[in-house]
Design a protein around this motif. Structure first.
Motif, PDB file in Angstrom:
ATOM      1  N   ASP A 111      25.631   7.132  -9.064  1.00 54.74           N
ATOM      2  CA  ASP A 111      24.673   6.525  -9.983  1.00 54.74           C
ATOM      3  C   ASP A 111      25.224   6.622 -11.401  1.00 54.74           C
ATOM      4  O   ASP A 111      25.649   7.700 -11.846  1.00 54.74           O
ATOM      5  CB  ASP A 111      23.319   7.231  -9.907  1.00 54.74           C
ATOM      6  CG  ASP A 111      22.539   6.860  -8.659  1.00 54.74           C
ATOM      7  OD1 ASP A 111      22.996   5.971  -7.907  1.00 54.74           O
ATOM      8  OD2 ASP A 111      21.474   7.456  -8.419  1.00 54.74           O
ATOM      9  N   GLU A 114      24.422   5.713 -15.429  1.00 58.32           N
ATOM     10  CA  GLU A 114      23.412   5.340 -16.423  1.00 58.32           C
ATOM     11  C   GLU A 114      24.083   5.135 -17.776  1.00 58.32           C
ATOM     12  O   GLU A 114      24.918   5.935 -18.196  1.00 58.32           O
ATOM     13  CB  GLU A 114      22.335   6.409 -16.551  1.00 58.32           C
ATOM     14  CG  GLU A 114      21.230   6.013 -17.532  1.00 58.32           C
ATOM     15  CD  GLU A 114      20.151   7.074 -17.683  1.00 58.32           C
ATOM     16  OE1 GLU A 114      19.142   6.990 -16.952  1.00 58.32           O
ATOM     17  OE2 GLU A 114      20.344   7.974 -18.534  1.00 58.32           O
ATOM     18  N   GLY A 146      22.238  -1.206  -6.248  1.00 64.34           N
ATOM     19  CA  GLY A 146      20.904  -1.017  -6.807  1.00 64.34           C
ATOM     20  C   GLY A 146      20.942  -0.991  -8.321  1.00 64.34           C
ATOM     21  O   GLY A 146      21.955  -0.612  -8.926  1.00 64.34           O
ATOM     22  N   LEU A 147      19.851  -1.456  -8.941  1.00 69.00           N
ATOM     23  CA  LEU A 147      19.729  -1.441 -10.400  1.00 69.00           C
ATOM     24  C   LEU A 147      18.345  -0.953 -10.785  1.00 69.00           C
ATOM     25  O   LEU A 147      17.346  -1.370 -10.189  1.00 69.00           O
ATOM     26  CB  LEU A 147      19.933  -2.840 -10.988  1.00 69.00           C
ATOM     27  CG  LEU A 147      21.356  -3.395 -11.084  1.00 69.00           C
ATOM     28  CD1 LEU A 147      21.302  -4.880 -11.439  1.00 69.00           C
ATOM     29  CD2 LEU A 147      22.155  -2.635 -12.133  1.00 69.00           C
ATOM     30  N   ASP A 148      18.280  -0.078 -11.778  1.00 63.05           N
ATOM     31  CA  ASP A 148      17.012   0.298 -12.392  1.00 63.05           C
ATOM     32  C   ASP A 148      16.915  -0.429 -13.730  1.00 63.05           C
ATOM     33  O   ASP A 148      17.684  -0.147 -14.656  1.00 63.05           O
ATOM     34  CB  ASP A 148      16.945   1.810 -12.627  1.00 63.05           C
ATOM     35  CG  ASP A 148      16.675   2.575 -11.340  1.00 63.05           C
ATOM     36  OD1 ASP A 148      16.244   1.947 -10.364  1.00 63.05           O
ATOM     37  OD2 ASP A 148      16.898   3.799 -11.327  1.00 63.05           O
ATOM     38  N   ALA A 149      15.999  -1.394 -13.811  1.00 64.57           N
ATOM     39  CA  ALA A 149      15.822  -2.188 -15.023  1.00 64.57           C
ATOM     40  C   ALA A 149      14.445  -2.823 -14.963  1.00 64.57           C
ATOM     41  O   ALA A 149      13.868  -2.965 -13.870  1.00 64.57           O
ATOM     42  CB  ALA A 149      16.904  -3.258 -15.126  1.00 64.57           C
ATOM     43  N   LYS A 166      11.525  -5.447 -14.528  1.00 68.97           N
ATOM     44  CA  LYS A 166      11.413  -6.683 -13.778  1.00 68.97           C
ATOM     45  C   LYS A 166      11.289  -7.866 -14.728  1.00 68.97           C
ATOM     46  O   LYS A 166      10.770  -7.746 -15.838  1.00 68.97           O
ATOM     47  CB  LYS A 166      10.206  -6.626 -12.844  1.00 68.97           C
ATOM     48  CG  LYS A 166      10.328  -5.593 -11.735  1.00 68.97           C
ATOM     49  CD  LYS A 166       9.105  -5.636 -10.832  1.00 68.97           C
ATOM     50  CE  LYS A 166       9.229  -4.638  -9.695  1.00 68.97           C
ATOM     51  NZ  LYS A 166       8.037  -4.666  -8.805  1.00 68.97           N
ATOM     52  N   ALA A 225      19.719   1.894 -18.799  1.00 69.53           N
ATOM     53  CA  ALA A 225      19.781   1.144 -17.540  1.00 69.53           C
ATOM     54  C   ALA A 225      20.696   1.890 -16.579  1.00 69.53           C
ATOM     55  O   ALA A 225      21.657   2.549 -16.996  1.00 69.53           O
ATOM     56  CB  ALA A 225      20.296  -0.272 -17.767  1.00 69.53           C
ATOM     57  N   ARG A 226      20.402   1.780 -15.313  1.00 68.74           N
ATOM     58  CA  ARG A 226      21.130   2.555 -14.304  1.00 68.74           C
ATOM     59  C   ARG A 226      21.516   1.666 -13.129  1.00 68.74           C
ATOM     60  O   ARG A 226      20.752   0.780 -12.723  1.00 68.74           O
ATOM     61  CB  ARG A 226      20.268   3.719 -13.823  1.00 68.74           C
ATOM     62  CG  ARG A 226      20.984   4.690 -12.883  1.00 68.74           C
ATOM     63  CD  ARG A 226      20.158   5.931 -12.640  1.00 68.74           C
ATOM     64  NE  ARG A 226      18.903   5.619 -11.952  1.00 68.74           N
ATOM     65  CZ  ARG A 226      18.319   6.432 -11.079  1.00 68.74           C
ATOM     66  NH1 ARG A 226      18.869   7.605 -10.785  1.00 68.74           N
ATOM     67  NH2 ARG A 226      17.180   6.108 -10.511  1.00 68.74           N
ATOM     68  N   ARG A 255      23.604   1.803  -9.127  1.00 66.80           N
ATOM     69  CA  ARG A 255      24.240   2.590  -8.059  1.00 66.80           C
ATOM     70  C   ARG A 255      25.503   1.863  -7.620  1.00 66.80           C
ATOM     71  O   ARG A 255      25.456   0.718  -7.188  1.00 66.80           O
ATOM     72  CB  ARG A 255      23.307   2.798  -6.881  1.00 66.80           C
ATOM     73  CG  ARG A 255      23.979   3.507  -5.694  1.00 66.80           C
ATOM     74  CD  ARG A 255      22.986   4.184  -4.785  1.00 66.80           C
ATOM     75  NE  ARG A 255      22.310   5.284  -5.472  1.00 66.80           N
ATOM     76  CZ  ARG A 255      21.390   6.071  -4.895  1.00 66.80           C
ATOM     77  NH1 ARG A 255      21.042   5.854  -3.633  1.00 66.80           N
ATOM     78  NH2 ARG A 255      20.824   7.049  -5.567  1.00 66.80           N
TER      79      ARG A 255
END
Length: 460
Positions: free
Chosen positions: A214, A216, A306-309, A311, A323-324, A326
């Motif tokens: 991961d 970030e 995968g992305l954390d952001a 929607k 922002a993160r 994988r």
């Protein structure tokens, strides 16, 4: 283990006799397999831990019924495995360890399945259900070969049916260490791979390793108005996107320096088959250079899984502060996860843009595997496969995915010949919706393993 003074059966088992034996036991094996796949042994779901336990007991009972000394074992709260042993009738016979796993992947959205995932259903020559192929059919293949040979078992057989393969085999090294003396074998057959195509068998001789990380990127301590600060302060999504874009060359090769890549077997992978099996969208161009099988088997690969952001729906006009992503990196055979992880970290540190803060967390790793598949045991295996598939010789196949526990077996038992086989085919859809077992190929697998055990026992 084998004894130089061993005796061997006087009448070798012919291919025709093996086919007849398998045909006689096949309905019962099919029934046993269907009973196993009805058990929802999804280790990733804590609510179904009891189902994993029930699955282990069902497997133990199946082999106990065949005369095995069978028990359930685990390590410090790990998931249950089945360890069983049955001695050959012939004194001094070699020992064969048969591996498979009884846990399965989550079935995910039932709406994606054409039929309920834990109700085995036959359609067009396939048996559909979660675990019908991966890997309860591997268990059934071992059981079928044992049952076909019956009282004429020509080798000592140890069964090791794991219960947490789909969770990364976390306690497998401890189990191998604890039971090492009971697991020693001349030949290890790992039934958790596949064949090259319908009608074409294979031995898997290489698998890529895995590093999941991961990453970030942070550019701001908090979100700010995009109109007030855009053009001066970079948002984290743009920074992360620029960092991700450095991971490949314009041709699509992995741009991380220091990674190993090697040649692959000279195997033709037709373009139409590549597109059909990959689900490639019309007009899609392949990435990377080299042959298709090199890119799939023996070169590193890197994906964002995968992305954390925020929607898109409901997104506000603000600069995103962090922002993160994988990163899933497949490591080529001949490389190590230690080297690959170090190379990836160095690349990310060198390319993070605009002085953004970078943090990296390794999620898990698994070593690549390369098997030198030469010697008498491999010759016997290739002969058994060729005969079971009506004269079609097996392909030495690489696998782009990772099965890290194979490296554990190779390290724990360096003197054993490790045969990586399986029941899957290019349309099995393991881990996905509508997982299915090709029933005609499954029967050939049973014939091949029956011949393999018989011939290993017949060798002087």
């Amino acid at each position: 283990m084998s004894n130089p003074q061993s005796s061997s059966p006087s009448t070798p088992l012919t291919t025709e006799a093996a086919r007849a034996k398998v045909a006689a036991i096949l309905p019962g094996i099919r029934s046993d397999l269907e009973d196993l796949v009805k058990i929802e042994s999804v280790g990733a779901d804590p609510a179904r831990r009891g189902e994993v336990d029930r699955s282990a007991e069902a497997v133990r009972a199946l082999f106990a019924a065949e005369g095995f000394d069978a028990e359930i074992v685990s390590h410090e709260g790990g998931f249950p495995a089945v360890l069983a042993h049955k001695a050959a009738k012939v004194e001094g016979a070699p020992t064969v360890l048969l591996y498979a796993h009884h846990d399965v992947q989550p079935e995910n959205d039932h709406a994606d399945w054409d039929t309920p995932p834990f109700v085995p259903t036959e359609r067009d020559g396939r048996l559909y259900a979660r675990g019908a192929a991966d890997d309860k059919a591997g268990i059934a293949a071992h059981l079928g070969a044992i049952r076909a040979l019956g009282d004429d078992l020509p080798v000592n057989v140890t069964m090791f049916i794991e219960g947490e393969e789909e969770l990364g085999s976390e306690t497998l090294p401890d189990l191998l260490a604890t039971y090492k003396d009971r697991l020693k074998a001349d030949v290890i057959v790992i039934a958790d791979s596949g064949n090259w195509d319908i009608g074409v068998p294979a031995l898997t001789t290489s698998l890529r390793g895995l590093v999941r990380m991961d990453v970030e990127v942070r550019t701001l301590t908090h979100a700010v108005h995009s109109g007030m600060w855009g053009g001066l302060a970079p948002d984290a999504l743009i920074a992360l996107s620029r960092l991700i874009s450095t991971l490949h060359t314009d041709a699509g090769d992995v741009a991380v320096e220091g990674l190993h890549a090697g040649p692959a077997a000279d195997v033709d992978y037709p373009e139409e088959r590549l597109r059909a099996e990959s689900g490639a969208a019309p007009g899609l161009e392949w990435i990377g250079t080299g042959s298709a099988v090199e890119r799939l088997w023996t070169k590193p690969a890197l994906s964002i899984t995968g992305l954390d952001a925020p929607k898109v729906d409901g997104a506000s006009n603000t600069l995103v502060p962090a922002a993160r992503a994988r990163i899933s990196m497949r490591v080529a055979p001949g490389d190590t996860t230690e080297n690959a992880e170090a190379c990836l970290r160095a690349h990310l540190e060198q390319h993070v843009p605009w002085g953004a803060t970078l943090s990296m967390t390794t999620i898990d790793t698994g070593e690549a595997t390369a098997i030198e598949a030469t010697g008498p045991h491999y010759d016997v295996a290739r002969g058994a496969f060729t005969d079971a598939w009506d004269g079609t010789e097996p392909v030495d196949m690489g696998v782009g995915g990772s099965i890290p526990f194979i490296a554990e077996f190779l390290e724990s038992f360096p003197a054993a010949s490790v045969l990586v086989t399986g029941v899957e085919d290019p349309d099995t859809r393991a881990h996905g919706a509508n997982e299915g077992l090709h029933l005609a190929e499954f029967e050939r697998v049973l014939v091949a393993e029956t011949l393999l055990l018989a011939r290993l026992g017949a060798r002087d």
